[in-house]
Design a protein around this motif. Structure first.
Motif, PDB file in Angstrom:
ATOM      1  N   GLU A  81       0.832  -1.283  -0.032  1.00  0.00           N
ATOM      2  CA  GLU A  81       0.165  -0.014   0.090  1.00  0.00           C
ATOM      3  C   GLU A  81       0.974   1.189   0.045  1.00  0.00           C
ATOM      4  OE1 GLU A  81      -2.619  -0.083   3.126  1.00  0.00           O
ATOM      5  OE2 GLU A  81      -3.636  -1.899   2.581  1.00  0.00           O
ATOM      6  N   CYS A  82       0.223   2.327  -0.655  1.00  0.00           N
ATOM      7  CA  CYS A  82       1.087   3.416  -0.483  1.00  0.00           C
ATOM      8  C   CYS A  82       1.621   3.993   0.695  1.00  0.00           C
ATOM      9  CB  CYS A  82       0.187   4.586  -1.531  1.00  0.00           C
ATOM     10  SG  CYS A  82       1.058   6.186  -1.526  1.00  0.00           S
ATOM     11  N   ASN A  83       2.939   4.216   0.814  1.00  0.00           N
ATOM     12  CA  ASN A  83       3.280   5.020   2.309  1.00  0.00           C
ATOM     13  C   ASN A  83       3.148   6.340   2.003  1.00  0.00           C
ATOM     14  OD1 ASN A  83       5.038   5.878   4.319  1.00  0.00           O
ATOM     15  ND2 ASN A  83       6.064   3.850   4.341  1.00  0.00           N
ATOM     16  N   MET A  84       1.872   6.804   2.713  1.00  0.00           N
ATOM     17  CA  MET A  84       1.771   8.013   2.336  1.00  0.00           C
ATOM     18  C   MET A  84       2.776   9.041   2.786  1.00  0.00           C
ATOM     19  SD  MET A  84      -0.310   9.959   0.756  1.00  0.00           S
ATOM     20  CE  MET A  84      -1.696   8.800   0.438  1.00  0.00           C
ATOM     21  N   VAL A 100       9.754  12.262  -8.555  1.00  0.00           N
ATOM     22  CA  VAL A 100      10.315  10.859  -8.148  1.00  0.00           C
ATOM     23  C   VAL A 100       8.964   9.848  -8.014  1.00  0.00           C
ATOM     24  CG1 VAL A 100      11.281   9.864  -6.263  1.00  0.00           C
ATOM     25  CG2 VAL A 100      12.075  12.042  -6.893  1.00  0.00           C
ATOM     26  N   ILE A 101       7.830  10.211  -7.651  1.00  0.00           N
ATOM     27  CA  ILE A 101       6.868   9.315  -7.251  1.00  0.00           C
ATOM     28  C   ILE A 101       6.272   8.771  -8.710  1.00  0.00           C
ATOM     29  CG2 ILE A 101       6.147  10.248  -5.073  1.00  0.00           C
ATOM     30  CD1 ILE A 101       3.823  11.428  -6.139  1.00  0.00           C
ATOM     31  N   LYS A 102       6.111   9.591  -9.590  1.00  0.00           N
ATOM     32  CA  LYS A 102       5.723   9.515 -10.884  1.00  0.00           C
ATOM     33  C   LYS A 102       6.796   8.062 -11.547  1.00  0.00           C
ATOM     34  CE  LYS A 102       3.012  13.511 -12.171  1.00  0.00           C
ATOM     35  NZ  LYS A 102       2.751  14.666 -12.997  1.00  0.00           N
ATOM     36  N   PHE A 103       8.026   8.266 -11.147  1.00  0.00           N
ATOM     37  CA  PHE A 103       8.888   7.675 -11.877  1.00  0.00           C
ATOM     38  C   PHE A 103       8.907   6.223 -10.966  1.00  0.00           C
ATOM     39  CE2 PHE A 103      13.279   5.832 -11.466  1.00  0.00           C
ATOM     40  CZ  PHE A 103      13.426   5.388 -12.724  1.00  0.00           C
ATOM     41  N   CYS A 104       8.802   6.291  -9.709  1.00  0.00           N
ATOM     42  CA  CYS A 104       8.927   5.133  -8.931  1.00  0.00           C
ATOM     43  C   CYS A 104       7.617   4.263  -8.858  1.00  0.00           C
ATOM     44  CB  CYS A 104       9.494   5.426  -7.272  1.00  0.00           C
ATOM     45  SG  CYS A 104      11.091   6.083  -7.251  1.00  0.00           S
ATOM     46  N   PHE A 105       6.597   4.901  -8.540  1.00  0.00           N
ATOM     47  CA  PHE A 105       5.327   4.263  -8.620  1.00  0.00           C
ATOM     48  C   PHE A 105       5.107   3.084  -9.506  1.00  0.00           C
ATOM     49  CE2 PHE A 105       2.818   6.802  -5.361  1.00  0.00           C
ATOM     50  CZ  PHE A 105       3.783   6.752  -4.225  1.00  0.00           C
ATOM     51  N   PRO A 106       5.285   3.386 -10.839  1.00  0.00           N
ATOM     52  CA  PRO A 106       4.852   2.592 -11.893  1.00  0.00           C
ATOM     53  C   PRO A 106       5.962   1.146 -11.778  1.00  0.00           C
ATOM     54  CG  PRO A 106       5.078   4.570 -12.810  1.00  0.00           C
ATOM     55  CD  PRO A 106       5.439   4.683 -11.310  1.00  0.00           C
ATOM     56  N   LEU A 107       7.210   1.703 -11.134  1.00  0.00           N
ATOM     57  CA  LEU A 107       7.886   0.280 -10.628  1.00  0.00           C
ATOM     58  C   LEU A 107       7.690  -0.587  -9.677  1.00  0.00           C
ATOM     59  CD1 LEU A 107      11.373   2.209 -11.244  1.00  0.00           C
ATOM     60  CD2 LEU A 107      10.074   0.718 -12.913  1.00  0.00           C
ATOM     61  N   ILE A 108       6.921   0.022  -8.695  1.00  0.00           N
ATOM     62  CA  ILE A 108       6.488  -0.530  -7.375  1.00  0.00           C
ATOM     63  C   ILE A 108       5.038  -1.273  -7.595  1.00  0.00           C
ATOM     64  CG2 ILE A 108       6.021  -0.119  -4.898  1.00  0.00           C
ATOM     65  CD1 ILE A 108       7.827   2.031  -4.956  1.00  0.00           C
ATOM     66  N   HIS A 113      -2.451   0.944 -13.981  1.00  0.00           N
ATOM     67  CA  HIS A 113      -3.486   1.974 -13.635  1.00  0.00           C
ATOM     68  C   HIS A 113      -3.486   2.192 -12.331  1.00  0.00           C
ATOM     69  CE1 HIS A 113      -6.249  -1.209 -11.754  1.00  0.00           C
ATOM     70  NE2 HIS A 113      -5.773  -1.899 -12.712  1.00  0.00           N
ATOM     71  N   VAL A 114      -3.113   0.929 -11.353  1.00  0.00           N
ATOM     72  CA  VAL A 114      -2.846   1.036 -10.023  1.00  0.00           C
ATOM     73  C   VAL A 114      -1.787   2.032  -9.475  1.00  0.00           C
ATOM     74  CG1 VAL A 114      -2.002  -0.274  -7.628  1.00  0.00           C
ATOM     75  CG2 VAL A 114      -3.424  -1.412  -9.553  1.00  0.00           C
ATOM     76  N   ALA A 115      -0.897   2.075 -10.175  1.00  0.00           N
ATOM     77  CA  ALA A 115       0.431   3.065 -10.072  1.00  0.00           C
ATOM     78  C   ALA A 115      -0.212   4.648  -9.968  1.00  0.00           C
ATOM     79  CB  ALA A 115       1.665   3.014 -10.959  1.00  0.00           C
ATOM     80  N   ALA A 116      -1.203   4.784 -11.215  1.00  0.00           N
ATOM     81  CA  ALA A 116      -1.579   6.256 -11.204  1.00  0.00           C
ATOM     82  C   ALA A 116      -2.764   6.809 -10.318  1.00  0.00           C
ATOM     83  CB  ALA A 116      -2.400   5.915 -12.888  1.00  0.00           C
ATOM     84  N   GLU A 117      -3.231   5.466 -10.014  1.00  0.00           N
ATOM     85  CA  GLU A 117      -4.126   5.809  -8.580  1.00  0.00           C
ATOM     86  C   GLU A 117      -3.627   6.069  -7.571  1.00  0.00           C
ATOM     87  OE1 GLU A 117      -6.421   2.243  -8.187  1.00  0.00           O
ATOM     88  OE2 GLU A 117      -7.652   2.387 -10.006  1.00  0.00           O
ATOM     89  N   ASN A 118      -2.228   5.853  -7.277  1.00  0.00           N
ATOM     90  CA  ASN A 118      -1.688   5.826  -5.981  1.00  0.00           C
ATOM     91  C   ASN A 118      -1.027   7.353  -6.269  1.00  0.00           C
ATOM     92  OD1 ASN A 118      -1.875   3.773  -4.189  1.00  0.00           O
ATOM     93  ND2 ASN A 118      -0.250   2.444  -5.552  1.00  0.00           N
ATOM     94  N   VAL A 119      -0.681   7.816  -7.272  1.00  0.00           N
ATOM     95  CA  VAL A 119      -0.181   9.026  -7.539  1.00  0.00           C
ATOM     96  C   VAL A 119      -1.241  10.023  -7.217  1.00  0.00           C
ATOM     97  CG1 VAL A 119       0.643  10.649  -9.283  1.00  0.00           C
ATOM     98  CG2 VAL A 119       1.810   8.498  -9.282  1.00  0.00           C
ATOM     99  N   GLU A 120      -2.396   9.753  -7.789  1.00  0.00           N
ATOM    100  CA  GLU A 120      -3.603  10.679  -7.470  1.00  0.00           C
ATOM    101  C   GLU A 120      -3.885  10.713  -6.059  1.00  0.00           C
ATOM    102  OE1 GLU A 120      -5.504  12.780  -9.407  1.00  0.00           O
ATOM    103  OE2 GLU A 120      -3.631  12.385 -10.980  1.00  0.00           O
ATOM    104  N   LYS A 121      -3.817   9.628  -5.484  1.00  0.00           N
ATOM    105  CA  LYS A 121      -4.189   9.539  -3.963  1.00  0.00           C
ATOM    106  C   LYS A 121      -3.173  10.584  -3.249  1.00  0.00           C
ATOM    107  CE  LYS A 121      -4.899   5.564  -2.315  1.00  0.00           C
ATOM    108  NZ  LYS A 121      -4.744   4.164  -1.827  1.00  0.00           N
ATOM    109  N   VAL A 122      -1.837  10.615  -3.728  1.00  0.00           N
ATOM    110  CA  VAL A 122      -0.801  11.339  -2.742  1.00  0.00           C
ATOM    111  C   VAL A 122      -1.018  12.995  -3.334  1.00  0.00           C
ATOM    112  CG1 VAL A 122       1.551  12.113  -2.887  1.00  0.00           C
ATOM    113  CG2 VAL A 122       1.072   9.566  -3.170  1.00  0.00           C
ATOM    114  N   LYS A 123      -1.717  13.279  -4.355  1.00  0.00           N
ATOM    115  CA  LYS A 123      -1.783  14.448  -4.877  1.00  0.00           C
ATOM    116  C   LYS A 123      -3.114  14.980  -4.147  1.00  0.00           C
ATOM    117  CE  LYS A 123      -1.530  15.485  -9.260  1.00  0.00           C
ATOM    118  NZ  LYS A 123      -1.741  15.601 -10.716  1.00  0.00           N
ATOM    119  N   ASN A 124      -3.937  14.079  -4.149  1.00  0.00           N
ATOM    120  CA  ASN A 124      -5.298  14.531  -3.408  1.00  0.00           C
ATOM    121  C   ASN A 124      -5.095  14.728  -1.753  1.00  0.00           C
ATOM    122  OD1 ASN A 124      -6.936  14.301  -5.712  1.00  0.00           O
ATOM    123  ND2 ASN A 124      -7.456  12.297  -5.412  1.00  0.00           N
ATOM    124  N   THR A 125      -4.254  14.012  -1.287  1.00  0.00           N
ATOM    125  CA  THR A 125      -4.010  13.923   0.339  1.00  0.00           C
ATOM    126  C   THR A 125      -3.049  15.314   0.423  1.00  0.00           C
ATOM    127  OG1 THR A 125      -3.886  11.665   0.435  1.00  0.00           O
ATOM    128  CG2 THR A 125      -3.069  12.984   2.311  1.00  0.00           C
TER     129      THR A 125
END
Length: 286
Positions: A81-84, A100-108, A113-125
């Motif tokens: 799960e995303c370490n917020m 950095v998160i846009k680069f690392c999340f697709p690798l993790i 689409h899960v990586a994109a959702e986590n990026v949006e979750k970080v931006k919304n938070t």
């Protein structure tokens, strides 16, 4: 240790011939496993590719499949799960921002689409936190780092000498009362990432935010709270349990009260007399 042992693979068989009591010589199957394990661990820094890939988890050898599965479970425990907090701290580092998160999340996180959702979750938070901090700072008008209220108060004293100062300040307050088209967060993210000059190891994100606190009044307060949170993956029992340092072969029958007295008494005495713990010296067996 395993890679070093492979270099001295032939020594074990020679030692077996010269030492009759040596009964733990690795077999050829053991050495084969060691070679495969070293191959995996060599690229462990690319854990996402290795653990999530087909090579390790679908290896023909059961011991490799079991080890890779266990490693993936441990990996998912921390990164499933995303370490917020860590993600927010990364975005608030002016050298990184969202790059950095846009680069690392697709690798993790897989699939994409899960990586994109986590990026949006970080931006919304991040946006929600900014809005919350902005409400706390609401009502404070800053002009070049100077509060207009204090300017008005001081201008009352010399209003008879400096005509028009009140009108000018009232006009400025009216202009400042109009909400800007961009928030501090949007301005910060739209600006280019900060590239420190010279040795980047000496760069301090907190120092950067301190120097830019007048420009980013709300964000600087957020940073002071977020970057002050220590991030650690050390298990709590490993950090606070001192039993293993007290209960040894000579104290194996101590009860709970005696162990507590030894730990607390030792800490109190060291603190009282300013003593430091001596490094434990391991006794060499003859």
């Amino acid at each position: 240790m395993l890679s070093v042992a492979l270099k001295f693979k032939s020594v074990f068989s020679v030692y077996k011939e010269r030492e009759p009591h040596y009964n733990h010589e690795p077999s050829s199957e053991d050495w084969r496993k060691v070679e495969k394990i070293c191959k995996l661990l060599k690229v462990f820094n690319l854990a996402t590719h290795v653990i999530s890939g087909d090579d390790a988890i679908e290896d023909r050898d059961s011991f490799m499949r079991e080890m890779a599965t266990s490693m993936k479970e441990k990996f998912d425990k921390y990164w499933g799960e995303c370490n917020m907090v860590m993600s927010l701290a990364c975005v608030l580092d002016p050298r990184c921002k969202l790059h950095v998160i846009k680069f690392c999340f697709p690798l993790i996180y897989k699939p994409e689409h899960v990586a994109a959702e986590n990026v949006e979750k970080v931006k919304n938070t991040l946006q929600e936190m900014h809005d919350e901090y902005a409400e706390k700072c609401h009502g404070e008008t800053i002009i070049s780092g100077v509060n207009t209220n204090s300017l008005v108060a001081s201008s009352n004293v010399v209003s008879s000498e400096i005509s028009g100062i009140h009108e000018m300040l009232n006009m400025v307050r009216e202009k400042e009362a109009i909400h800007p088209t961009k928030s501090e967060l949007e301005v910060y993210l739209d600006e280019s990432a900060y590239i420190p000059e010279g040795n980047s190891k000496s760069f301090s994100a907190l120092e950067w935010w301190k120097n830019n606190s007048l420009k980013f009044k709300v964000l600087s307060k957020m940073v002071a709270d977020i970057l002050a949170i220590p991030v650690s993956t050390v298990a709590s029992e490993s950090s606070f349990s001192a039993g293993g340092r007290v209960i040894d072969g000579y104290h194996s029958r101590l009860n709970q009260e005696s162990i507590e007295a030894l730990i607390c008494g030792g800490d109190w005495l060291r603190n009282k007399y300013g003593l430091k713990k001596k490094p434990k010296v391991l006794e060499q067996e003859d």
